[in-house]
Design an enzyme around this catalytic site. Structure first.
Site, PDB file in Angstrom:
ATOM      1  N   LEU A  88       0.823  -1.211   0.000  1.00  0.00           N
ATOM      2  CA  LEU A  88       0.000   0.000   0.000  1.00  0.00           C
ATOM      3  C   LEU A  88       0.857   1.262   0.000  1.00  0.00           C
ATOM      4  O   LEU A  88       0.568   2.233   0.702  1.00  0.00           O
ATOM      5  CB  LEU A  88      -0.966   0.006   1.189  1.00  0.00           C
ATOM      6  CG  LEU A  88      -2.000  -1.120   1.229  1.00  0.00           C
ATOM      7  CD1 LEU A  88      -2.837  -1.038   2.495  1.00  0.00           C
ATOM      8  CD2 LEU A  88      -2.896  -1.071   0.003  1.00  0.00           C
ATOM      9  N   CYS A  89       1.939   1.245  -0.787  1.00  0.00           N
ATOM     10  CA  CYS A  89       2.809   2.422  -0.882  1.00  0.00           C
ATOM     11  C   CYS A  89       3.164   2.707  -2.341  1.00  0.00           C
ATOM     12  O   CYS A  89       4.303   3.031  -2.670  1.00  0.00           O
ATOM     13  CB  CYS A  89       4.059   2.259  -0.029  1.00  0.00           C
ATOM     14  SG  CYS A  89       4.906   0.672  -0.185  1.00  0.00           S
ATOM     15  N   GLY A  90       2.182   2.520  -3.206  1.00  0.00           N
ATOM     16  CA  GLY A  90       2.372   2.833  -4.616  1.00  0.00           C
ATOM     17  C   GLY A  90       3.392   1.915  -5.279  1.00  0.00           C
ATOM     18  O   GLY A  90       3.424   0.712  -5.024  1.00  0.00           O
ATOM     19  N   PHE A  92       6.549   1.925  -4.828  1.00  0.00           N
ATOM     20  CA  PHE A  92       7.775   1.936  -4.022  1.00  0.00           C
ATOM     21  C   PHE A  92       8.551   0.624  -4.135  1.00  0.00           C
ATOM     22  O   PHE A  92       9.746   0.605  -4.438  1.00  0.00           O
ATOM     23  CB  PHE A  92       7.412   2.217  -2.560  1.00  0.00           C
ATOM     24  CG  PHE A  92       8.572   2.152  -1.598  1.00  0.00           C
ATOM     25  CD1 PHE A  92       9.376   3.258  -1.397  1.00  0.00           C
ATOM     26  CD2 PHE A  92       8.851   0.985  -0.895  1.00  0.00           C
ATOM     27  CE1 PHE A  92      10.438   3.199  -0.515  1.00  0.00           C
ATOM     28  CE2 PHE A  92       9.908   0.922  -0.015  1.00  0.00           C
ATOM     29  CZ  PHE A  92      10.708   2.039   0.180  1.00  0.00           C
TER      30      PHE A  92
END
Length: 289
Positions: A88-90, A92
């Site tokens: 849930l951090c794009g 990354f």
């Protein structure tokens, strides 16, 4: 057209998701503030140590004295991709995995070993056909210098013993909340300064108490701090990327709610209009009798 119940359920579902993403954004912002303070405080110290280290290793005499700067034909390569433990951090994590795969492609024909740091890198490379070093994959469970130092010491000892001829770190460098830059950095052997840089930056140092003592103490500590800086950079980048991703998700949820409420109102108005038409039609039918 969807009925009122279906639209209402979708509105409730999106509202719940929006609350979650908003809460995750706030948590990421709080964690980012602490992580940013750590990397901002560490970076000048690390950069100065690295500059001194590169200056010393750039001289012919300095290179011969530093085992960590000895270059040899690269037959065995260690790649250290640094990702996060959570998603849930794009993009990354996927950016790091892509960059690590590029490094692997560039070194085809060599014996490649991967030391993944972070569960996302570990989960990906477990499925690949590479030798893995998994003992230090959980550094983000408790980000302190001690476990990072042990991981750096393992890499340094393996290089000195000839197990690896080159070590490359792949991580996200923190620039700001919205910007993280993927870095492919040679950790070992210590990179020499370019000749152009040497002309400007090469300095003569007075070694106290002795050059041998400085090399023995400064070089290993500098490498450990450099490794620690990469971990802190990645940690701050992760929270920045998650905060940005959750902010966009919250905004998207707000836009979707707006559209759904418009659909709900139109559907409700259509239902009311149909009921009125049915009543009027019924009344006309009674009058016709």
């Amino acid at each position: 057209m969807a009925n009122l119940k279906e639209v209402k359920e979708r509105i409730n579902s999106v509202s719940s998701t929006q609350q979650i993403t908003k809460a995750m954004k706030m948590v990421a912002a709080a964690k980012l503030r602490r992580a940013q303070e750590k990397i901002v405080q560490m970076r000048p110290y690390s950069q100065k140590l690295t500059s001194i280290l590169n200056n010393i290793s750039s001289g012919a005499e300095g290179v011969s004295d530093i085992v960590y700067a000895q270059e040899r034909s690269v037959a065995n390569l260690l790649i250290v991709p640094i990702t996060s433990d959570k998603g849930l951090c794009g993009a990354f994590n996927s950016n790091i995995i892509k960059a690590a795969n590029v490094v692997i492609q560039e070194h085809q024909g060599q014996n490649i070993t991967v030391m993944p740091v972070g569960k996302k890198a570990l989960d990906f490379f477990k499925k690949q056909d590479y030798s893995l070093v998994t003992a230090h994959s959980g550094l983000f469970e408790n980000i302190t210098f001690e476990p990072v130092k042990k991981a750096a010491e393992y890499v340094m000892e393996a290089f000195v013993e000839g197990e690896f001829d080159q070590v490359i770190l792949v991580y996200n460098q923190f620039k700001n909340v919205a910007t993280q830059v993927v870095v492919k950095e040679q950790f070992l052997p210590i990179a020499k300064m370019e000749e152009e840089e040497n002309d400007i930056s090469q300095q003569d140092y007075i070694f106290e108490p002795s050059k041998d003592y400085i090399i023995e103490e400064l070089v290993p500590n500098s490498l450990k701090i450099q490794f620690y800086k990469a971990i802190l950079d990645s940690n701050a980048s992760e929270h920045g990327a998650r905060m940005t991703a959750m902010s966009k998700a919250t905004d998207n949820a707000a836009d979707l709610l707006k559209d759904l409420k418009l659909v709900y109102n139109r559907t409700r108005q259509a239902a009311i209009t149909n009921e009125i038409l049915e009543i009027v039609a019924g009344a006309n039918a009674l009058e016709g009798k």
